[in-house]
Design an enzyme around this catalytic site. Structure first.
Site, PDB file in Angstrom:
ATOM      1  N   ASN A  33      50.120  27.978  51.521  1.00 33.65           N
ATOM      2  CA  ASN A  33      49.616  29.258  51.284  1.00 33.65           C
ATOM      3  C   ASN A  33      50.758  30.179  51.543  1.00 33.65           C
ATOM      4  O   ASN A  33      51.278  30.509  52.496  1.00 33.65           O
ATOM      5  CB  ASN A  33      48.355  29.869  52.170  1.00 33.65           C
ATOM      6  N   GLU A 166      31.723  47.809  42.443  1.00 32.54           N
ATOM      7  CA  GLU A 166      31.693  47.703  44.063  1.00 32.54           C
ATOM      8  C   GLU A 166      32.698  48.781  44.721  1.00 32.54           C
ATOM      9  O   GLU A 166      32.238  49.300  45.490  1.00 32.54           O
ATOM     10  CB  GLU A 166      31.796  46.143  44.322  1.00 32.54           C
ATOM     11  N   ASP A 292      39.977  30.206  40.058  1.00 33.73           N
ATOM     12  CA  ASP A 292      40.502  31.160  39.043  1.00 33.73           C
ATOM     13  C   ASP A 292      41.708  30.752  38.187  1.00 33.73           C
ATOM     14  O   ASP A 292      41.769  31.162  36.932  1.00 33.73           O
ATOM     15  CB  ASP A 292      40.583  32.551  39.751  1.00 33.73           C
ATOM     16  N   ALA A 309      33.872  33.377  43.369  1.00 30.67           N
ATOM     17  CA  ALA A 309      33.891  32.469  44.647  1.00 30.67           C
ATOM     18  C   ALA A 309      33.027  31.516  44.704  1.00 30.67           C
ATOM     19  O   ALA A 309      33.279  30.413  44.907  1.00 30.67           O
ATOM     20  CB  ALA A 309      33.621  33.554  45.764  1.00 30.67           C
ATOM     21  N   GLN A 310      31.732  31.911  43.905  1.00 31.50           N
ATOM     22  CA  GLN A 310      30.478  31.061  43.935  1.00 31.50           C
ATOM     23  C   GLN A 310      31.064  29.673  43.131  1.00 31.50           C
ATOM     24  O   GLN A 310      30.846  28.648  43.575  1.00 31.50           O
ATOM     25  CB  GLN A 310      29.416  31.552  43.069  1.00 31.50           C
ATOM     26  N   LYS A 372      24.040  40.527  50.026  1.00 35.09           N
ATOM     27  CA  LYS A 372      25.346  40.214  49.797  1.00 35.09           C
ATOM     28  C   LYS A 372      26.018  39.923  51.071  1.00 35.09           C
ATOM     29  O   LYS A 372      26.949  39.311  51.339  1.00 35.09           O
ATOM     30  CB  LYS A 372      25.993  41.608  48.969  1.00 35.09           C
TER      31      LYS A 372
HETATM   32  P1  FAD Z   1      41.937  33.353  45.435  1.00 38.21           P
HETATM   33  O1  FAD Z   1      40.678  34.027  45.977  1.00 38.21           O
HETATM   34  O2  FAD Z   1      42.819  34.309  44.824  1.00 38.21           O
HETATM   35  O3  FAD Z   1      43.098  32.853  46.354  1.00 38.21           O
HETATM   36  C1  FAD Z   1      44.247  32.261  46.032  1.00 38.21           C
HETATM   37  C2  FAD Z   1      44.989  31.987  47.340  1.00 38.21           C
HETATM   38  O4  FAD Z   1      46.240  31.373  47.042  1.00 38.21           O
HETATM   39  C3  FAD Z   1      45.145  33.475  48.120  1.00 38.21           C
HETATM   40  O5  FAD Z   1      45.077  32.848  49.417  1.00 38.21           O
HETATM   41  C4  FAD Z   1      46.790  33.756  47.842  1.00 38.21           C
HETATM   42  O6  FAD Z   1      47.628  34.255  48.718  1.00 38.21           O
HETATM   43  C5  FAD Z   1      47.275  32.387  47.429  1.00 38.21           C
HETATM   44  N1  FAD Z   1      48.439  32.273  46.533  1.00 38.21           N
HETATM   45  C6  FAD Z   1      48.451  32.917  45.502  1.00 38.21           C
HETATM   46  N2  FAD Z   1      49.762  32.763  44.830  1.00 38.21           N
HETATM   47  C7  FAD Z   1      50.175  31.930  45.678  1.00 38.21           C
HETATM   48  C8  FAD Z   1      51.635  31.327  45.373  1.00 38.21           C
HETATM   49  N3  FAD Z   1      52.556  31.267  44.386  1.00 38.21           N
HETATM   50  N4  FAD Z   1      52.155  30.615  46.554  1.00 38.21           N
HETATM   51  C9  FAD Z   1      51.307  30.562  47.747  1.00 38.21           C
HETATM   52  N5  FAD Z   1      50.032  31.000  47.712  1.00 38.21           N
HETATM   53  C10 FAD Z   1      49.617  31.606  46.854  1.00 38.21           C
HETATM   54  N6  FAD Z   1      33.106  36.227  43.379  1.00 38.21           N
HETATM   55  C11 FAD Z   1      31.739  35.929  43.833  1.00 38.21           C
HETATM   56  O7  FAD Z   1      31.282  34.781  43.598  1.00 38.21           O
HETATM   57  N7  FAD Z   1      30.907  36.961  44.532  1.00 38.21           N
HETATM   58  C12 FAD Z   1      31.599  38.061  44.809  1.00 38.21           C
HETATM   59  O8  FAD Z   1      30.717  38.940  45.456  1.00 38.21           O
HETATM   60  C13 FAD Z   1      32.718  38.451  44.524  1.00 38.21           C
HETATM   61  N8  FAD Z   1      33.344  39.727  44.804  1.00 38.21           N
HETATM   62  C14 FAD Z   1      34.624  40.034  44.500  1.00 38.21           C
HETATM   63  C15 FAD Z   1      35.154  41.374  44.738  1.00 38.21           C
HETATM   64  C16 FAD Z   1      36.502  41.782  44.109  1.00 38.21           C
HETATM   65  C17 FAD Z   1      36.924  43.194  44.684  1.00 38.21           C
HETATM   66  C18 FAD Z   1      37.265  40.776  43.655  1.00 38.21           C
HETATM   67  C19 FAD Z   1      38.623  40.924  43.055  1.00 38.21           C
HETATM   68  C20 FAD Z   1      36.739  39.554  43.367  1.00 38.21           C
HETATM   69  C21 FAD Z   1      35.452  39.205  43.584  1.00 38.21           C
HETATM   70  N9  FAD Z   1      34.887  37.887  43.309  1.00 38.21           N
HETATM   71  C22 FAD Z   1      33.646  37.436  43.405  1.00 38.21           C
HETATM   72  C23 FAD Z   1      35.588  36.895  42.490  1.00 38.21           C
HETATM   73  C24 FAD Z   1      36.341  35.935  43.486  1.00 38.21           C
HETATM   74  O9  FAD Z   1      37.094  36.588  44.696  1.00 38.21           O
HETATM   75  C25 FAD Z   1      37.366  34.991  42.861  1.00 38.21           C
HETATM   76  O10 FAD Z   1      36.537  34.071  41.833  1.00 38.21           O
HETATM   77  C26 FAD Z   1      37.748  34.132  44.057  1.00 38.21           C
HETATM   78  O11 FAD Z   1      38.610  34.553  45.114  1.00 38.21           O
HETATM   79  C27 FAD Z   1      38.659  32.889  43.265  1.00 38.21           C
HETATM   80  O12 FAD Z   1      38.854  32.206  44.495  1.00 38.21           O
HETATM   81  P2  FAD Z   1      40.258  31.103  44.355  1.00 38.21           P
HETATM   82  O13 FAD Z   1      40.358  30.315  45.685  1.00 38.21           O
HETATM   83  O14 FAD Z   1      40.438  30.524  43.019  1.00 38.21           O
HETATM   84  O15 FAD Z   1      41.655  32.294  44.570  1.00 38.21           O
HETATM   85  P1  NAD Z   2      36.086  41.816  34.684  1.00 39.14           P
HETATM   86  O1  NAD Z   2      36.600  41.108  33.662  1.00 39.14           O
HETATM   87  O2  NAD Z   2      34.620  41.137  35.019  1.00 39.14           O
HETATM   88  O3  NAD Z   2      35.855  43.385  34.195  1.00 39.14           O
HETATM   89  C1  NAD Z   2      36.660  44.111  33.636  1.00 39.14           C
HETATM   90  C2  NAD Z   2      36.183  45.352  33.069  1.00 39.14           C
HETATM   91  O4  NAD Z   2      37.214  46.193  32.380  1.00 39.14           O
HETATM   92  C3  NAD Z   2      35.496  44.895  31.668  1.00 39.14           C
HETATM   93  O5  NAD Z   2      33.969  45.476  31.683  1.00 39.14           O
HETATM   94  C4  NAD Z   2      36.295  45.062  30.423  1.00 39.14           C
HETATM   95  O6  NAD Z   2      35.568  45.373  29.351  1.00 39.14           O
HETATM   96  C5  NAD Z   2      36.986  46.312  30.965  1.00 39.14           C
HETATM   97  N1  NAD Z   2      38.300  46.450  30.308  1.00 39.14           N
HETATM   98  C6  NAD Z   2      39.350  45.637  30.088  1.00 39.14           C
HETATM   99  N2  NAD Z   2      40.197  46.315  29.536  1.00 39.14           N
HETATM  100  C7  NAD Z   2      39.935  47.532  29.208  1.00 39.14           C
HETATM  101  C8  NAD Z   2      40.732  48.812  28.689  1.00 39.14           C
HETATM  102  N3  NAD Z   2      41.797  48.706  28.238  1.00 39.14           N
HETATM  103  N4  NAD Z   2      39.880  50.024  28.805  1.00 39.14           N
HETATM  104  C9  NAD Z   2      38.851  50.006  29.457  1.00 39.14           C
HETATM  105  N5  NAD Z   2      38.167  49.309  29.843  1.00 39.14           N
HETATM  106  C10 NAD Z   2      38.782  47.883  29.995  1.00 39.14           C
HETATM  107  O7  NAD Z   2      36.852  41.882  35.945  1.00 39.14           O
HETATM  108  P2  NAD Z   2      36.801  42.045  37.411  1.00 39.14           P
HETATM  109  O8  NAD Z   2      35.611  43.311  37.566  1.00 39.14           O
HETATM  110  O9  NAD Z   2      38.003  42.412  38.232  1.00 39.14           O
HETATM  111  O10 NAD Z   2      36.119  40.684  37.785  1.00 39.14           O
HETATM  112  C11 NAD Z   2      36.955  39.544  37.845  1.00 39.14           C
HETATM  113  C12 NAD Z   2      36.021  38.349  38.008  1.00 39.14           C
HETATM  114  O11 NAD Z   2      35.708  38.393  39.535  1.00 39.14           O
HETATM  115  C13 NAD Z   2      34.991  38.368  37.283  1.00 39.14           C
HETATM  116  O12 NAD Z   2      34.769  36.856  37.024  1.00 39.14           O
HETATM  117  C14 NAD Z   2      33.646  39.031  38.060  1.00 39.14           C
HETATM  118  O13 NAD Z   2      32.331  38.254  37.881  1.00 39.14           O
HETATM  119  C15 NAD Z   2      34.192  38.561  39.576  1.00 39.14           C
HETATM  120  N6  NAD Z   2      33.713  39.416  40.539  1.00 39.14           N
HETATM  121  C16 NAD Z   2      32.309  39.089  41.046  1.00 39.14           C
HETATM  122  C17 NAD Z   2      31.816  39.993  41.713  1.00 39.14           C
HETATM  123  C18 NAD Z   2      30.516  39.642  42.397  1.00 39.14           C
HETATM  124  O14 NAD Z   2      29.862  38.776  42.128  1.00 39.14           O
HETATM  125  N7  NAD Z   2      29.837  40.957  43.098  1.00 39.14           N
HETATM  126  C19 NAD Z   2      32.548  41.193  42.415  1.00 39.14           C
HETATM  127  C20 NAD Z   2      33.908  41.465  41.597  1.00 39.14           C
HETATM  128  C21 NAD Z   2      34.485  40.753  40.860  1.00 39.14           C
END
Ligand code: FAD
Ligand code: NAD
Length: 393
Positions: A33, A166, A292, A309-310, A372
């Site tokens: 990491n 959010e 992701d 994350a789920q 949440k």
């Molecule tokens: P990540 O969480 O991106 O973890 C990747 C890890 O790899 C990190 O620790 C990073 O530092 C490390 N890494 C990256 N590149 C490198 C590299 N080149 N070398 C070494 N290490 C590296 N999903 C939900 O289900 N519920 C939610 O409520 C929710 N809320 C969210 C809120 C926000 C603001 C955001 C942005 C996303 C949210 N998501 C939510 C989506 C969720 O966070 C992602 O789908 C999830 O984090 C993906 O997990 P991951 O382990 O694949 O990747």
């Molecule tokens: P997203 O792709 O879900 O949403 C991006 C939004 O930006 C979309 O509605 C899209 O139409 C809009 N958009 C894209 N290009 C645009 C443009 N040029 N002009 C205006 N609008 C534009 O992205 P996110 O919100 O960053 O979420 C990323 C992933 O993480 C998703 O899979 C989401 O489900 C997940 N996530 C989940 C939660 C949760 O479960 N509470 C919270 C945050 C993120």
């Protein structure tokens, strides 16, 4: 002894290592990491808005596995993967050979190549970007007292996906305190959310979506739908000829997978690889891709499941089982995902939720925000340990 290398200590990577260790597998497990800490991405918007500090949503990766003999943590950045040589190129250490690879390198901000988005928009994708977005907003709001520039009190949130919504929930909650602290008129603050699509919160039913939108509108957010952003300037967002001025532009229009995917020659789209049924990579039976950077088709509609994350955690459980099976010469199992629902917070004390556990539940208000919080606490409990959970507020 076989070596299993896990890349990325996000939800997917950490969970894989925990499950592998818990299985008693006879293998060396190496977790790579780039940061010494794991951050809970599901709460990054809170750090960006300043309602939480980084320490509230991070825990130490090496410490989590300190007492696990066959787990080694390497803090380094992955540059690329040589799939034929079964080797991971690292920034500061010698290349790392693997027998099995679990690639869980996660997400990066998506700009869709929109002019100026990278230079002028503030993304929220990790601790550093969340802190940078917070600092910029605070500095800009603070400056109004001397500048009297109306654009210093204007904030644009680009896109209306979950991250944007959010973030908006947190920022409207914090705004009265910020106004008091920095001495600017709260009623002059203008917050616009600009979305390309025709709907806001379209993933919820109409009742929940309308409730969520009204909640934010009452707190001062103006939504603009069917308004695709075409350019981002230093102090304005353009949608074709229409200009939305603001000195703070939050860039939350979506994500793509790690650039390491394209750099390593995978067959990918937006740095996501559609994986086989058992989460392995086509043509590379020694590699799993989860979180992701992976794409899993939903059998109900053929589209890829949203990256969450789920699903990352569910994939990690499946991969750990499949690695144990492979080591024992047994067949791997197919990954089957049943989403437990969705919770969208609207600040620290409100939210909306559609949950499929013990029946179907549509929740709004404080009860959704408690859901949440419980989910976040459970994630910490399962990924780190109970002490970490009790220490966080
Ligand atoms: P990540 O969480 O991106 O973890 C990747 C890890 O790899 C990190 O620790 C990073 O530092 C490390 N890494 C990256 N590149 C490198 C590299 N080149 N070398 C070494 N290490 C590296 N999903 C939900 O289900 N519920 C939610 O409520 C929710 N809320 C969210 C809120 C926000 C603001 C955001 C942005 C996303 C949210 N998501 C939510 C989506 C969720 O966070 C992602 O789908 C999830 O984090 C993906 O997990 P991951 O382990 O694949 O990747
Ligand atoms: P997203 O792709 O879900 O949403 C991006 C939004 O930006 C979309 O509605 C899209 O139409 C809009 N958009 C894209 N290009 C645009 C443009 N040029 N002009 C205006 N609008 C534009 O992205 P996110 O919100 O960053 O979420 C990323 C992933 O993480 C998703 O899979 C989401 O489900 C997940 N996530 C989940 C939660 C949760 O479960 N509470 C919270 C945050 C993120």
């Amino acid at each position: 002894m076989k070596r299993i290398v896990v890349l990325g200590a996000g939800y997917a990577g950490i969970r894989t290592v925990k499950k592998l260790y818990g299985s008693g597998i006879d293998a060396q497990i190496v977790l790579v990491n780039k940061n010494p800490y794991h951050y809970m991405t599901t709460q990054l918007h809170e750090v960006a808005a300043g309602t939480k500090e980084p320490a509230d949503i991070t825990f130490d990766v090496a410490q989590t596995f300190a007492d696990k003999k066959n787990v080694q943590v390497i803090l380094d950045e992955v540059i690329r993967i040589d799939q034929d040589a079964k080797s991971v190129e690292l920034k500061n250490n010698a290349p790392l050979q693997y027998d099995y690879l679990v690639n869980a390198l996660g997400f990066e901000s998506e700009t869709f190549g929109i002019q100026g988005a990278e230079e002028n928009g503030w993304p929220i994708i990790d601790i550093n970007t969340a802190l940078a977005a917070r600092k910029h907003l605070e500095d800009t709001l603070k400056r109004y007292k001397t500048s009297h520039d109306p654009n210093d009190l204007r904030i644009i949130v680009c896109g209306a996906g979950f991250t944007s919504i959010e973030y908006l929930g947190e920022i409207v909650h914090r705004m009265p305190k910020l106004a008091k602290e920095y001495g600017f008129p709260r009623n002059k603050v203008k917050i616009d959310c600009i979305e390309a699509g025709p709907k806001i919160l379209g993933m919820f039913n109409q009742d929940l979506a309308q409730w969520g939108v009204k909640y934010l509108e009452k707190k001062g957010v103006t939504f603009h739908v069917s308004t695709p952003i075409t350019e981002v300037k230093t102090n304005a967002v353009m949608s074709n000829d229409k200009e939305f001025p603001a000195n703070t532009i939050i860039w939350t229009t979506g994500v793509h997978g790690s650039h390491v995917i394209a750099d390593s020659g995978y067959d990918q789209k937006r740095n996501r690889v559609v994986v086989e049924d058992d989460l392995r990579v086509n043509g590379h039976p020694d590699q799993f891709l989860i979180g992701d950077v992976s794409g899993v088709p939903n059998p109900d509609n053929g589209r890829l499941f949203p990256t969450t994350a789920q699903i990352s955690i569910a994939q990690a459980d499946c991969v750990a089982e499949n690695l144990v099976a492979l080591m024992n010469g047994q067949p791997t199992k197919k990954f089957v995902f049943k989403a437990l629902g969705t919770v969208c917070s609207l600040g620290p004390t409100s939210g909306i939720a559609s949950i499929d556990m013990f029946g179907h539940w549509n929740l709004k208000g404080w009860i959704a925000s408690i859901a949440k919080k419980l989910i976040a606490d459970r994630a910490v409990l399962e990924l780190a340990n109970i002490r970490t959970m009790l220490e966080s507020d």
